[in-house]
Design an enzyme around this catalytic site. Structure first.
Site, PDB file in Angstrom:
ATOM      1  N   ASP A  99      29.058  -7.461 -41.909  1.00 18.37           N
ATOM      2  CA  ASP A  99      28.806  -7.901 -40.593  1.00 18.37           C
ATOM      3  C   ASP A  99      27.701  -8.419 -39.914  1.00 18.37           C
ATOM      4  O   ASP A  99      26.903  -7.823 -39.231  1.00 18.37           O
ATOM      5  CB  ASP A  99      29.271  -6.455 -39.565  1.00 18.37           C
ATOM      6  CG  ASP A  99      30.794  -5.800 -40.141  1.00 18.37           C
ATOM      7  OD1 ASP A  99      31.531  -6.722 -40.646  1.00 18.37           O
ATOM      8  OD2 ASP A  99      30.973  -4.765 -39.715  1.00 18.37           O
TER       9      ASP A  99
ATOM     10  N   ASP B 264      37.798  -3.357 -47.161  1.00 23.38           N
ATOM     11  CA  ASP B 264      36.593  -3.129 -46.247  1.00 23.38           C
ATOM     12  C   ASP B 264      36.457  -1.681 -46.133  1.00 23.38           C
ATOM     13  O   ASP B 264      37.293  -0.841 -46.655  1.00 23.38           O
ATOM     14  CB  ASP B 264      37.205  -3.717 -45.005  1.00 23.38           C
ATOM     15  CG  ASP B 264      35.755  -3.883 -44.204  1.00 23.38           C
ATOM     16  OD1 ASP B 264      34.836  -3.671 -44.176  1.00 23.38           O
ATOM     17  OD2 ASP B 264      36.388  -4.402 -42.732  1.00 23.38           O
TER      18      ASP B 264
END
Length: 928
Positions: A604, A529
């Site tokens: 996200d 990430d």
């Protein structure tokens, strides 16, 4: 160091407060518009017109592999070198660089899987106006016009694509700054000694504009030691109204025109709570665009890793349906045309023109350049359960047990950043995850796996082994002054390893060895990430462009950083197994070629209906440019979904390639059984549908790996001549044979699905109802409905016995669903291997299943491959069938036997029960 930490601590606290609050939308002020990006503003200020560039035909050299000639800018007399290649597979490559730059300009390495093989170019004609070159096929040629410089790719009398037809080629040459206090003495000597690099007396004086040599955005200053270095080129696409690709953007599948707003931006960024339906940059960048009309599909691959903006204009944009009808009635002969302009901050122009002509040709052409989707282990195609964060080992065990208690299968449970010892990656929290091997063994005993996060920002801490090793080897990216670059991320002050270095990637890969990554085991895979890279206190929440990767600035390589992180991580997982096991690595940031290393997700997102809808075009766009293994956080990362949205998202996610639920730290827990028995049952059914279809999903991944074709694909890929499919983005195909129209509207009582193909039939996979193609079909829906249709003419294998994980189902029997077309034929495939090793390259079963003349047969497509299975065929369901008097099975050993069957006359469904043949054998089933 203490003073820097003290100074930056409030920044981190503020950033975390914003991040964790989960209530703010994207702060657009944190991210540049084109007007705030000086090179984009400069280039966009250039309007279409006559190009200042002309080709110097007397410099032309034509060899067996390429054409080269010089271009000159008549305004400033700077010369460029044009290289033109005809590539194998119906592609053309165009490279433009400065003839004699002050210093080398960056050319992207490592993305192409090899130097693309060329084919001979032949000269057809030449005069003072230009040259005509053959592209091999009799009617395909390139016309190079000299004054102004322009390239036209022709097929017969049709122009397929034009370059610089609007005169927007621009190449900001490297130059000395007028105040030479910071000048490079070596470069000065070169200018003085080399007349070609030296401005001529007749050269127009070039003005320095704001942002050429220094640029400030908010509180950050970019020192720009090399000055202006942008490149730009326009492409015209006659006859084209639909263009696609250039992910990642939270936008429609069909790209919009950009004249009335910003261009689409390609610049990998950590965008907090991104906004939908706009061209802002997101986490990844693939500079590939596809153009399609009913006659042809083409593609453009702009190989540049710097910040890039893409402008799109069209002569039909904004015309109403009435306006288009008026054109038709009045006999308007204006050909639709789309014009595209690429603008990059640095590097060179290196563009691959993929000439199709079919969609699948373009996929094959792009795959030949950058490779295909990595073939994942079967478990990775199953369901993934994740949140930020599962608290401790007891929590992991309880969630794992919850799936068994509620009879919901899953393959992977995930750990986010809180599992580490103080955000030190490759470690475990000594209190919450004190015995990780015990935890992993517990999962392994149930044939399940785990993914743990490993981010590329490394905590600056002299007691942290990883940091000490990177610093001692000088593997960190440097700041412009030569020290280790430090920024703020989850651990606080962090260094960023220079993944552009092969030796750094080798070292990183070695850290995944079982004796280095303590507590790791074979069933632990990895998630990268924050690898844009995310720098909380950096400009636009990323790294300063004047940071240094050896001799190159970060501005040159930015969009490749995540690509390299995933590459090194995947290599580490392969190496730890001695090259035996296929890795699974998820990345947030990506570039062209990232498909070779694993999966991506859409970042996200939020628990909103519009985010559920946008997941479809976002993943479709990624698939078109080679990245098939795509999904979105089921349920939405930010905010909390109501039960209807959560159920609908599970139903949609079950039919997308990467199927993972994920949620923010501050959201209430949302394991599938927490919303009452009725919703648990609906979610269970969606997940079980995924698992019954794993044989088909796995086959699609195998095909993507072999061919580069997308798994989740827009309808126009299979129905390229049907304009009704060109802008559809609320439904899609999985492979050729399944059409999915998820329910994405709140309170929906029905959906309208377009079923393509005028001579096609489609079968509802739940009811077996038959429908004709080339129609808009209204489908009433309840909360249990997932509209999915099987194409008439296809055979799809399923496994009906769903167990706790994919590995538990490996030896289970198959059911074949045979959907007959109007000609009463059908075709499909069955693919089987061990599900997890690289032995699939030589040990596998690949069979052709076909139904014709009332005979269903299985034929070996890979007789040289050695693999055996104990799976058998336990049921065959034939849709659109007639009732036979008897059914005979003939196996490869010559044995014949009768097969029991049932026939539902009302639905024309024939079910053959327990025919019993081995899934890897030759056999024929005869309906008499």
């Amino acid at each position: 160091m203490a003073t820097f930490t003290e100074r930056m601590a409030p920044v981190l606290v503020l950033w975390l407060a914003v991040f964790l609050s989960g209530t703010w939308a994207v702060d657009k002020g944190n991210f540049k518009t084109c007007d705030q990006s000086s090179f984009c503003k400069r280039q966009r200020a250039l309007k279409p017109g006559e190009s200042p560039y002309r080709a110097l035909l007397e410099t032309m050299e034509l060899t067996n592999t390429r054409l080269t000639l010089q271009l000159i800018n008549d305004n400033n007399k700077v010369r460029l070198l044009l290289e033109l290649y005809r590539l194998q597979g119906n592609m053309t490559r165009v490279k433009i660089n400065e003839l004699k730059p002050l210093k080398p300009r960056y050319e992207v390495p490592d993305v192409l899987i090899r130097e693309p093989p060329t084919e001979p170019l032949s000269l057809l004609s030449q005069d003072e106006n230009g040259v005509v070159l053959s592209l091999g096929a009799e009617s395909q040629r390139v016309i190079l016009s000299a004054r102004p410089f322009r390239l036209d790719i022709m097929e017969g009398r049709e122009v397929v694509m034009s370059l610089n037809s609007r005169g927007l080629l621009a190449f900001e040459h490297l130059r000395m700054r007028k105040d030479t206090s910071q000048a490079d003495p070596e470069a000065e000597k070169k200018e003085e000694a080399d007349p070609a690099a030296q401005p001529e007396a007749a050269k127009e004086e070039e003005k320095d504009e704001d942002g050429m040599w220094e640029e400030t955005f908010k509180s950050h200053t970019d020192s720009k030691p090399n000055g202006p270095s942008a490149v730009s080129l326009d492409f015209s696409l006659p006859g084209v109204e639909h263009v696609y690709g250039i992910p990642e953007h939270a936008d429609t599948l069909r790209l919009k025109t950009t004249e009335n707003g910003d261009p689409y931006r390609l610049y990998n960024l950590d965008v907090f709570q991104y906004e939908l339906y706009n061209p802002m940059a997101l986490y990844g960048a693939v500079p590939v665009m596809l153009a399609h009309n009913a006659q042809r599909t083409t593609g453009v691959f702009w190989l540049n890793a710097a910040e890039t903006w893409v402008d799109i204009s069209s002569n039909t944009a904004g015309k109403t349906v009435f306006g288009k009808m008026l054109d038709y009635v009045q006999g308007s002969n204006e050909t639709p045309q789309t014009d595209v302009r690429w603008i990059s901050e640095s590097g060179i122009i290196d563009v691959f023109i993929m000439l199709g002509p079919t969609p699948k040709d373009v996929f094959s052409q792009y795959a030949s350049l950058t490779g295909t989707q990595a073939f994942p282990p079967l478990a990775a195609v199953g369901y993934h359960q994740c949140r930020w964060n599962y608290n401790d080992q007891e929590d992991v065990a309880a969630v794992d047990a919850g799936f068994d208690e509620h009879d919901i299968p899953y393959d992977y449970i995930w750990l986010d950043i809180e599992h580490t010892d103080g955000k030190r990656y490759f470690t475990w929290d000594p209190h919450k995850f004190a015995t990780p091997k015990e935890m992993l063994q517990g999962l392994s005993d149930k044939k399940r796996k785990m993914v743990a996060i490993v981010d590329p920002h490394i905590k600056v801490d002299s007691n942290y082994k990883i940091h000490n090793e990177i610093r001692s080897r000088s593997f960190y990216i440097k700041n412009k002054d030569g020290g280790d670059y430090e920024g703020w991320c989850w651990p606080g002050s962090a260094g960023y390893p220079d993944f552009t270095r092969a030796d750094m990637r080798d070292w990183w890969a070695s850290m995944f060895a079982y004796d280095q990554y303590e507590g790791s085991m074979k069933n632990l895979d990895t998630w990268n990430d924050m690898n844009e890279p995310s720098v909380f206190n950096g400009p636009e929440v990323t790294m300063h462009k004047d940071a240094m990767h050896g001799a190159w600035e970060h501005r040159d390589v930015h969009n490749m950083y995540g690509f390299y992180v995933q590459m090194a991580t995947a290599e580490g997982l392969i190496q730890r197994s001695g090259g035996v096991e296929r890795p699974f690595v998820l990345t947030r940031a990506f570039f062209a070629g990232s498909q070779r290393y694993g999966a991506v997700w859409t970042g996200d997102n939020a628990a909103e209906w519009e985010h559920l809808k946008i997941s479809i075009p976002m993943c479709l766009s990624l698939g078109l440019v080679g990245i098939s293994f795509c999904g979105a956080d089921v349920g939405g990362f930010f905010k909390s979904p109501n039960t209807e949205l959560l159920v609908r998202w599970y139903q949609a996610g079950a039919y997308q390639p990467f199927f993972r639920a994920h949620a923010h730290l501050d959201t209430p827990r949302r394991e599938p059984w927490l919303f009452g028995p009725e919703n648990t049952a609906l979610i269970r059914e969606a997940v079980r549908q995924r698992y019954t279809l794993l044989p088909y999903w796995y086959l699609q991944f195998y095909h993507a790996h072999r061919t580069g074709e997308p798994i989740m694909r827009p309808l126009w890929v299979e129905y390229p001549e049907d304009p009704a499919t060109f802008a559809l983005e609320d439904e899609y195909l999985i492979g050729r044979d399944l059409l999915v129209h998820p329910v994405t509207e709140e309170g929906a009582r029905g959906v309208t699905a377009y079923l393509p193909g005028k001579d096609q039939v489609w079968f509802d996979v739940h009811t077996f109802q038959k429908h004709n193609g080339a129609q808009n079909l209204y489908i009433p829906v309840t909360m249990s409905s997932i509209p999915v249709f099987q194409r008439g003419g296809s055979i799809i294998p399923r496994k009906i016995r769903v167990r706790r994980s994919s590995s538990c189902m490996m030896q289970d029997p198959y059911t074949l669903y045979v959907a007959l077309n109007l000609q009463r034929t059908a075709e499909g495939e069955l693919y089987i291997d061990d599900g997890h090793t690289f032995n699939y390259e030589k040990e596998f079963i690949h069979r052709r299943l076909s139904f014709a003349n009332n005979v269903l047969s299985s034929v070996n497509l890979a007789p040289e491959a050695q693999f055996s299975t104990s799976s058998w065929i336990e049921r065959i369901v034939i849709l659109g069938a007639s009732k036979p008097s008897k059914v005979l099975l003939k196996t490869d050993d010559g044995q014949e036997s009768q097969v029991e069957f049932d026939f539902d006359a009302s639905m024309s469904v024939l079910t053959l029960r327990k025919p019993g043949m081995n899934a890897g054998a030759d056999w024929n089933v005869m309906l008499q």
